[in-house]
Design a protein around this motif. Structure first.
Motif, PDB file in Angstrom:
ATOM      1  N   ARG A   8       0.811  -1.217   0.000  1.00 59.01           N
ATOM      2  CA  ARG A   8       0.000   0.000   0.000  1.00 59.01           C
ATOM      3  C   ARG A   8       0.853   1.280   0.000  1.00 59.01           C
ATOM      4  NH1 ARG A   8      -5.089   0.378   1.372  1.00 59.01           N
ATOM      5  NH2 ARG A   8      -4.771   1.918   3.023  1.00 59.01           N
ATOM      6  N   PHE A   9       2.128   1.154  -0.351  1.00 58.17           N
ATOM      7  CA  PHE A   9       3.014   2.324  -0.328  1.00 58.17           C
ATOM      8  C   PHE A   9       2.515   3.439  -1.248  1.00 58.17           C
ATOM      9  CE2 PHE A   9       7.387   0.865   1.431  1.00 58.17           C
ATOM     10  CZ  PHE A   9       6.748   0.389   2.565  1.00 58.17           C
ATOM     11  N   GLU A  10       1.940   3.061  -2.369  1.00 55.21           N
ATOM     12  CA  GLU A  10       1.439   4.076  -3.301  1.00 55.21           C
ATOM     13  C   GLU A  10       0.347   4.910  -2.637  1.00 55.21           C
ATOM     14  OE1 GLU A  10      -0.607   4.362  -7.763  1.00 55.21           O
ATOM     15  OE2 GLU A  10       0.350   2.493  -7.094  1.00 55.21           O
ATOM     16  N   ARG A  11      -0.513   4.246  -1.889  1.00 52.60           N
ATOM     17  CA  ARG A  11      -1.591   4.953  -1.193  1.00 52.60           C
ATOM     18  C   ARG A  11      -1.019   5.871  -0.110  1.00 52.60           C
ATOM     19  NH1 ARG A  11      -5.738   8.016  -0.339  1.00 52.60           N
ATOM     20  NH2 ARG A  11      -6.975   7.506   1.505  1.00 52.60           N
ATOM     21  N   TYR A  12      -0.053   5.380   0.672  1.00 57.25           N
ATOM     22  CA  TYR A  12       0.540   6.205   1.732  1.00 57.25           C
ATOM     23  C   TYR A  12       1.211   7.446   1.148  1.00 57.25           C
ATOM     24  CZ  TYR A  12       0.066   1.737   4.222  1.00 57.25           C
ATOM     25  OH  TYR A  12      -0.404   0.572   4.762  1.00 57.25           O
ATOM     26  N   ASN A  13       1.933   7.246   0.061  1.00 49.78           N
ATOM     27  CA  ASN A  13       2.632   8.384  -0.542  1.00 49.78           C
ATOM     28  C   ASN A  13       1.662   9.413  -1.111  1.00 49.78           C
ATOM     29  OD1 ASN A  13       5.384   7.785  -0.059  1.00 49.78           O
ATOM     30  ND2 ASN A  13       5.329   6.194  -1.632  1.00 49.78           N
ATOM     31  N   ALA A  14       0.516   8.936  -1.588  1.00 50.91           N
ATOM     32  CA  ALA A  14      -0.497   9.874  -2.078  1.00 50.91           C
ATOM     33  C   ALA A  14      -1.020  10.732  -0.925  1.00 50.91           C
ATOM     34  CB  ALA A  14      -1.644   9.102  -2.730  1.00 50.91           C
ATOM     35  N   VAL A  15      -1.204  10.131   0.249  1.00 47.11           N
ATOM     36  CA  VAL A  15      -1.657  10.885   1.415  1.00 47.11           C
ATOM     37  C   VAL A  15      -0.584  11.865   1.869  1.00 47.11           C
ATOM     38  CG1 VAL A  15      -2.311  10.694   3.841  1.00 47.11           C
ATOM     39  CG2 VAL A  15      -3.249   9.085   2.168  1.00 47.11           C
ATOM     40  N   ILE A  16       0.662  11.444   1.852  1.00 49.10           N
ATOM     41  CA  ILE A  16       1.760  12.345   2.234  1.00 49.10           C
ATOM     42  C   ILE A  16       1.819  13.535   1.285  1.00 49.10           C
ATOM     43  CG2 ILE A  16       4.277  12.538   2.391  1.00 49.10           C
ATOM     44  CD1 ILE A  16       4.269   9.582   3.361  1.00 49.10           C
ATOM     45  N   ASP A  17       1.653  13.270  -0.008  1.00 51.51           N
ATOM     46  CA  ASP A  17       1.645  14.370  -0.983  1.00 51.51           C
ATOM     47  C   ASP A  17       0.486  15.318  -0.721  1.00 51.51           C
ATOM     48  OD1 ASP A  17       3.875  13.309  -2.184  1.00 51.51           O
ATOM     49  OD2 ASP A  17       2.773  12.288  -3.789  1.00 51.51           O
ATOM     50  N   GLU A  18      -0.659  14.767  -0.308  1.00 54.74           N
ATOM     51  CA  GLU A  18      -1.821  15.595   0.021  1.00 54.74           C
ATOM     52  C   GLU A  18      -1.518  16.505   1.211  1.00 54.74           C
ATOM     53  OE1 GLU A  18      -6.308  14.942   1.913  1.00 54.74           O
ATOM     54  OE2 GLU A  18      -5.335  13.289   0.850  1.00 54.74           O
ATOM     55  N   LEU A  19      -0.861  15.956   2.227  1.00 59.77           N
ATOM     56  CA  LEU A  19      -0.496  16.757   3.399  1.00 59.77           C
ATOM     57  C   LEU A  19       0.503  17.848   3.025  1.00 59.77           C
ATOM     58  CD1 LEU A  19      -0.179  13.887   6.053  1.00 59.77           C
ATOM     59  CD2 LEU A  19      -1.938  15.671   5.990  1.00 59.77           C
ATOM     60  N   LEU A  20       1.461  17.513   2.154  1.00 63.04           N
ATOM     61  CA  LEU A  20       2.429  18.520   1.702  1.00 63.04           C
ATOM     62  C   LEU A  20       1.715  19.644   0.951  1.00 63.04           C
ATOM     63  CD1 LEU A  20       5.381  16.255   0.427  1.00 63.04           C
ATOM     64  CD2 LEU A  20       5.528  17.968   2.256  1.00 63.04           C
ATOM     65  N   ALA A  21       0.798  19.249   0.077  1.00 67.75           N
ATOM     66  CA  ALA A  21       0.093  20.252  -0.737  1.00 67.75           C
ATOM     67  C   ALA A  21      -0.751  21.182   0.128  1.00 67.75           C
ATOM     68  CB  ALA A  21      -0.776  19.551  -1.777  1.00 67.75           C
TER      69      ALA A  21
END
Length: 471
Positions: free
Chosen positions: A78-91
């Motif tokens: 699920r790394f792709e999903r986690y990284n998408a959430v991290i990118d959302e937090l950065l944005a």
């Protein structure tokens, strides 16, 4: 609302009894409330997680009968999903890149410790522009003020000041998401409503709640289960004996006995000691779990296991006992029916391993007599009784080798000698078993069989002859 709980072990070792108890509590809560129980494998620690550990966890869960409704889910998938959430937090400006070196962080920690301050990241990179191509970690921008309130279902209200929580790392420099981030995403995506876990996670809870709220999600309810201690008051570990669920299986414990013992570690229902799984589901209340740590008591587990051995279906116990006989290099098909042996012996053993050991004599001759038993019972005074018994047994037809026939012979010899049954039966028991403990003598003789009985009486007579007058 549909209740959804989860058990989320890290596959860095075996399934230990502490984890099994947490899984049991989560399972019971879900079943009681008509919900679902989810299994998640938190394998983001790539260096320590192993396939062998995953198998050990799944094997332990299966043996205990803790069937899960969904999963197992693997965080490494699920790394792709986690990284998408991290990118959302950065944005959204809720996370930032940090380039603080290891040396700087160590110096910061040393200075804080010297000033008797709680070690925490100082937000040095907050608001700084960082080149994404430069080696960095991602940190969550924790709220600087306010409090996080946790209404723990076991411990009650716990309040954490945000000022005491630092900006934790949510993605490492190698690109791997950290535990606190991945857990938050999983609990949210999987619709987990109640998180029941060990109290070593209490300090993670406010951090996870803040991340959940930053993502616009309501946190689940939390229940933090106290740790399990050894008999000496220290945290349960290998030095206290077996702590692996599979080790308890291999030592001859029954899954229902271990479950019964674990549910009683920190929870009770009046004075009741024995619980079926159905009773556990009906009676268990997470709010009734004690806040204090519980001490593991092997003697109590042994007692429970003995109760289950004694009252379980003998055919099932025989099936479970068979591999333990095999470990003693005994083929249970080469002697009496194992079910009959279980019926005769189960009440005498605490574990399947012990049951196998005390039943070995039914299948093979023993090498030596128990010294104390032989000294007391295999004396010159016992010789005549053993000789008469042997002669009578030899005359018996194989089809007459029954409880009634054997009892008649032993009682007859005692009557002929003008003595009580014990004076005849005890030397015979030591001759047949090698020690002074066994089921009733007629049952013992029936299961051992005619040929072995005659052979072992000859051995006992030879022993008495060798002792001569040294009574």
């Amino acid at each position: 609302m549909t209740v959804r709980t989860r058990f989320a072990p890290s596959p860095t070792g075996y399934l230990h009894v502490g984890g099994a108890r947490t899984a049991l509590f989560s399972y019971l809560f879900a079943r009681k409330h008509g919900g679902q129980f989810v299994l998640r494998i938190e394998d983001t620690d790539l260096e320590r997680s192993t396939a062998e550990s995953v198998n050990a966890i799944l094997e332990g869960m299966t043996w205990l009968g803790l069937d899960y409704d969904e999963g197992p889910f693997y965080q490494t998938q699920r790394f792709e999903r986690y990284n998408a959430v991290i990118d959302e937090l950065l944005a959204k400006g809720l996370a930032y890149r940090c380039v603080c070196s290891k040396d700087r962080l160590e110096k910061l920690r040393e200075d804080q410790m010297a000033q008797r301050l709680k070690p925490r990241y100082d937000g040095h990179c907050r608001g700084h522009e960082v080149d994404p191509n430069e080696p960095h970690v991602i940190r969550f921008k924790n709220p600087a003020d306010g409090v996080v309130v946790v209404d723990d279902m076991i411990r009650g209200r716990i309040v954490f000041a945000n000022a005491e929580l630092d900006d934790l790392v949510i993605r490492r420099s190698d690109g791997a998401p950290t535990y606190n981030l991945s857990v938050v995403v999983d609990d949210s995506d999987m619709g987990i409503t109640h998180v029941i876990r060990g109290d070593d996670h209490i300090n993670n809870t406010p951090r996870q709640i803040n991340i959940l709220r930053a993502l616009g999600h309501e946190p689940p309810r939390y229940a933090h289960v106290p740790m399990i201690l050894g008999d000496d008051g220290a945290r349960l570990s290998k030095r206290h004996g077996a702590v692996s669920v599979i080790a308890y299986r291999d030592q001859g414990y029954l899954p229902e006995a271990l479950l019964n013992y674990l549910v009683r570690l920190g929870w009770s229902h009046g004075d009741q000691e024995l619980f079926s799984v159905e009773e556990m589901i009906n009676l268990f209340e997470i709010g009734d779990v004690n806040k204090a740590a519980s001490a593991f008591n092997t003697d109590k587990l042994d007692w429970l296991n003995q109760q289950y051995l004694h009252h379980a279906d003998p055919a099932r116990i025989a099936r479970l006992l068979s591999p333990h006989m095999g470990r003693l290099d005994i083929d249970p098909a080469s002697g009496p029916d194992l079910v009959e042996v279980v019926k005769a012996q189960a009440a005498r053993a605490k574990t399947l391993t012990e049951l196998a050991e005390i039943s070995a004599f039914f299948y093979r001759d023993f090498e030596t007599f128990d010294e104390a038993s032989a000294k007391k019972h295999l004396r010159l005074v016992a010789r005549e009784g053993l000789e008469r018994l042997r002669a009578a047994f030899e005359l018996m037809a194989y089809e007459d080798w029954t409880l009634e026939g054997l009892k008649h012979v032993v009682e007859g010899v005692a009557e002929e000698l003008g003595t009580n049954m014990g004076k005849v039966a005890q030397p015979l028991r030591v001759a047949i078993v090698g020690r002074a403990a066994s089921p009733g003598i007629d049952e013992t003789l029936r299961l051992v069989g005619k040929d072995a009985t005659l052979r072992r009486i000859d051995k006992a007579l030879a022993y008495i002859a060798a002792r001569g007058g040294n009574d």
